[in-house]
Design an enzyme around this catalytic site. Structure first.
Site, mmCIF file in Angstrom:
data_model
loop_
_atom_site.group_PDB
_atom_site.id
_atom_site.type_symbol
_atom_site.label_atom_id
_atom_site.label_comp_id
_atom_site.label_asym_id
_atom_site.label_seq_id
_atom_site.Cartn_x
_atom_site.Cartn_y
_atom_site.Cartn_z
ATOM 1 N N THR A 54 -8.431 -5.541 4.435
ATOM 2 C CA THR A 54 -8.442 -4.626 3.292
ATOM 3 C C THR A 54 -9.494 -5.125 2.318
ATOM 4 O O THR A 54 -9.465 -6.302 1.912
ATOM 5 C CB THR A 54 -7.070 -4.581 2.598
ATOM 6 O OG1 THR A 54 -6.079 -4.144 3.522
ATOM 7 C CG2 THR A 54 -7.097 -3.644 1.403
ATOM 8 N N ASP A 75 0.850 -1.190 0.000
ATOM 9 C CA ASP A 75 0.000 0.000 0.000
ATOM 10 C C ASP A 75 0.886 1.240 0.000
ATOM 11 O O ASP A 75 1.736 1.405 0.887
ATOM 12 C CB ASP A 75 -0.910 -0.007 1.229
ATOM 13 C CG ASP A 75 -2.066 0.975 1.082
ATOM 14 O OD1 ASP A 75 -2.431 1.302 -0.059
ATOM 15 O OD2 ASP A 75 -2.615 1.403 2.114
ATOM 16 N N GLN A 80 -2.700 2.381 15.361
ATOM 17 C CA GLN A 80 -1.660 2.860 14.443
ATOM 18 C C GLN A 80 -0.773 3.920 15.098
ATOM 19 O O GLN A 80 0.448 3.913 14.939
ATOM 20 C CB GLN A 80 -2.314 3.430 13.180
ATOM 21 C CG GLN A 80 -1.329 3.920 12.131
ATOM 22 C CD GLN A 80 -2.047 4.481 10.895
ATOM 23 O OE1 GLN A 80 -3.275 4.487 10.815
ATOM 24 N NE2 GLN A 80 -1.280 4.963 9.939
ATOM 25 N N LYS A 91 -3.464 -2.143 10.444
ATOM 26 C CA LYS A 91 -3.879 -2.284 9.045
ATOM 27 C C LYS A 91 -4.184 -3.727 8.660
ATOM 28 O O LYS A 91 -4.989 -3.968 7.760
ATOM 29 C CB LYS A 91 -2.763 -1.767 8.120
ATOM 30 C CG LYS A 91 -2.409 -0.309 8.323
ATOM 31 C CD LYS A 91 -3.394 0.591 7.632
ATOM 32 C CE LYS A 91 -2.904 2.021 7.612
ATOM 33 N NZ LYS A 91 -3.786 2.903 6.829
ATOM 34 N N ASP A 144 -8.684 0.402 2.603
ATOM 35 C CA ASP A 144 -7.673 -0.099 3.533
ATOM 36 C C ASP A 144 -8.114 0.281 4.946
ATOM 37 O O ASP A 144 -7.767 1.336 5.455
ATOM 38 C CB ASP A 144 -6.311 0.514 3.189
ATOM 39 C CG ASP A 144 -5.184 -0.090 4.009
ATOM 40 O OD1 ASP A 144 -5.253 -1.298 4.297
ATOM 41 O OD2 ASP A 144 -4.237 0.634 4.348
ATOM 42 N N GLU A 179 -10.213 4.093 4.310
ATOM 43 C CA GLU A 179 -9.306 4.816 3.425
ATOM 44 C C GLU A 179 -9.770 4.587 1.987
ATOM 45 O O GLU A 179 -9.740 3.458 1.498
ATOM 46 C CB GLU A 179 -7.850 4.353 3.615
ATOM 47 C CG GLU A 179 -7.281 4.746 4.961
ATOM 48 C CD GLU A 179 -5.755 4.651 5.020
ATOM 49 O OE1 GLU A 179 -5.148 4.331 3.987
ATOM 50 O OE2 GLU A 179 -5.197 4.911 6.096
ATOM 51 N N HIS A 182 -3.221 14.111 1.164
ATOM 52 C CA HIS A 182 -3.404 13.245 2.343
ATOM 53 C C HIS A 182 -2.167 13.256 3.230
ATOM 54 O O HIS A 182 -2.267 13.411 4.454
ATOM 55 C CB HIS A 182 -3.712 11.818 1.886
ATOM 56 C CG HIS A 182 -3.771 10.833 3.013
ATOM 57 N ND1 HIS A 182 -4.744 10.870 3.986
ATOM 58 C CD2 HIS A 182 -2.959 9.775 3.327
ATOM 59 C CE1 HIS A 182 -4.545 9.891 4.854
ATOM 60 N NE2 HIS A 182 -3.467 9.208 4.475
ATOM 61 N N ARG A 202 -6.954 3.743 13.885
ATOM 62 C CA ARG A 202 -6.045 4.881 14.056
ATOM 63 C C ARG A 202 -5.382 4.934 15.429
ATOM 64 O O ARG A 202 -4.232 5.384 15.541
ATOM 65 C CB ARG A 202 -6.808 6.191 13.796
ATOM 66 C CG ARG A 202 -7.388 6.327 12.399
ATOM 67 C CD ARG A 202 -6.312 6.277 11.335
ATOM 68 N NE ARG A 202 -6.870 6.587 10.010
ATOM 69 C CZ ARG A 202 -6.186 6.532 8.878
ATOM 70 N NH1 ARG A 202 -4.911 6.179 8.910
ATOM 71 N NH2 ARG A 202 -6.744 6.821 7.724
ATOM 72 N N GLU A 253 -9.329 4.346 -1.615
ATOM 73 C CA GLU A 253 -8.151 4.103 -2.448
ATOM 74 C C GLU A 253 -8.535 3.392 -3.746
ATOM 75 O O GLU A 253 -9.656 2.908 -3.888
ATOM 76 C CB GLU A 253 -7.132 3.224 -1.702
ATOM 77 C CG GLU A 253 -6.713 3.746 -0.344
ATOM 78 C CD GLU A 253 -5.574 2.935 0.267
ATOM 79 O OE1 GLU A 253 -4.872 2.228 -0.490
ATOM 80 O OE2 GLU A 253 -5.392 3.014 1.496
ATOM 81 N N GLU A 284 -9.129 12.661 8.312
ATOM 82 C CA GLU A 284 -9.033 14.005 7.745
ATOM 83 C C GLU A 284 -10.368 14.746 7.795
ATOM 84 O O GLU A 284 -10.423 15.922 8.162
ATOM 85 C CB GLU A 284 -8.571 13.918 6.288
ATOM 86 C CG GLU A 284 -7.181 13.340 6.113
ATOM 87 C CD GLU A 284 -6.912 12.976 4.673
ATOM 88 O OE1 GLU A 284 -6.381 13.834 3.939
ATOM 89 O OE2 GLU A 284 -7.262 11.849 4.263
#
Length: 394
Positions: A258, A127, A241, A254, A234, A199, A134, A238, A201, A365
């Site tokens: 996915t 990834d 993480q 993570k 994904d 996420e 971002h 948080r 993507e 975000e």
């Protein structure tokens, strides 16, 4: 070019004759290769057994009776093009399928009657972190505006290696993970993540002949090794993480899951949507210089639906063309040290964000690390995801 077809397409379908994405499906019979056409699946194994691909020189027999797309992905790009051209002919100018009622009944199956599966046996998953917006947003949150981008970011496509074993197709529930969490910089605790995130993507599957160990794929040859693209979510914890990512990057936050779309849209289908990407300053090193158009104008939308909502609500609208590092650069850099890239490997873009809050590709975000809650039409507020929330990317 306008293509007329005898097939009765739903005029609102995403799967027109100009798309023709590949996937793996099953019904009362085992897994095999199909193509999405409108609200149906075209069974390529049935066409193969019917001799409709007899003029194409595949390296192995029964390519479309396989339970994955890996055999087809490992063919040369010329074979991919021949197959796509042949399928287009069978659905338009040729009468071979149109006038063969028995084969039509066997090979055209309503989507409502099939089950979709992972399209490939994914050997490796990487990834990337390819969106400047971002990366800047996350950098501001954790390091401040002056140090938003790390010194290497504008020179090198950044990525982490994920777990192929926890990749699944869309429609699969994901379980809220447990992990070590330290939100107040004291002692960590073991508990369920309270900051589950998505996420938005896109990813691409590697295809063609693998480069040998010690050899690299040059950026000018990258397209010969890119089979097609999928949507990617994904999933990210948080709070897990935040505690684990230094100094080697994401790990347990993570690898719990996915999600990818079951249909792979080919690069030939996306050719029309090629555009120039963002200007890259400073100029990348020579091995990363693509020249020409290598970004794609693909509109992306992310929606959320809670258990209290009657319909989904759009949280973000963004575009693949915003990515700073394009897919050819990602592949060229990944193989730079002689890392073999094998048909079926999946490379994802990283979160795709634009320049405004309504184009950000993660809740981290959009709600700005929990400081700006999002109010939904139901009156509920979200800083991160709650149990029962459903995320849709299209």
């Amino acid at each position: 070019m306008q293509i007329s077809s005898w097939f009765d397409f739903d005029k609102n379908t995403d799967f027109s004759i100009y798309n023709l994405p590949y996937g793996i499906f099953s019904d009362k019979n085992p897994k095999r290769v199909g193509v999405a056409i409108s609200n149906s699946v075209l069974d390529l194994s049935a066409l193969e057994k019917g001799g409709l691909f007899k003029d194409i020189s595949f390296s192995q027999e029964n390519t479309f009776s396989s339970w994955t797309l890996n055999l087809f992905m490992s063919e040369d790009i010329s074979i991919w093009k021949q197959v796509r051209k042949r399928i287009t002919e069978l659905l338009s100018s040729s009468d071979e399928l149109k006038n063969n009622e028995e084969l039509r009944k066997r090979s055209i199956i309503p989507m409502s009657e099939v089950k979709m599966h992972l399209p490939a046996q994914i050997g490796d998953y990487t990834d990337f972190y390819s969106s400047k917006e971002h990366a800047t947003n996350v950098g501001i949150m954790f390091r401040g505006k002056e140090n938003a981008l790390m010194p290497n970011w504008l020179h090198i496509p950044i990525a982490y290696h994920g777990r192929s074993s926890s990749i699944f197709i869309s429609g699969t529930d994901i379980k809220r993970p447990f992990g070590q969490i330290n939100n107040d910089n004291s002692s960590p605790v073991f508990e369920a993540s309270s900051r589950m995130d998505f996420e938005l993507e896109m990813g691409f599957f590697v295809g063609g002949k693998s480069n040998r160990l010690g050899d690299r794929i040059e950026v000018k040859d990258a397209e010969k090794h890119i089979f097609g693209m999928v949507l990617v979510n994904d999933w990210s914890a948080r709070d897990i993480q935040k505690w684990e990512y230094q100094p080697l990057g994401p790990f347990g936050s993570k690898n719990m899951g996915t999600a990818i779309s079951p249909w792979i849209v080919t690069m030939e289908a996306l050719e029309y949507f090629k555009v120039e990407g963002p200007k890259q300053e400073p100029t990348p090193l020579s091995y990363l210089q693509t020249g020409g158009k290598m970004s794609y104008d693909i509109n992306l939308e992310l929606l959320i639906q809670t258990e209290k909502m009657s319909k989904p609500f759009a949280l973000s609208q963004t575009n693949h063309k915003y990515l700073y590092w394009n897919i050819a650069q990602q592949l060229a850099h990944h193989s730079l040290t002689g890392c073999p890239m094998i048909a079926g490997d999946l490379l994802a873009s990283g979160t795709i964000s634009g320049s405004t809050r309504d184009s950000f590709g993660s809740m981290l975000e959009i709600a700005w690390k929990g400081e700006m809650p999002v109010e939904l039409p139901s009156g509920e507020k979200r800083t991160f995801l709650s149990d029962g929330d459903t995320i849709t990317i299209k």
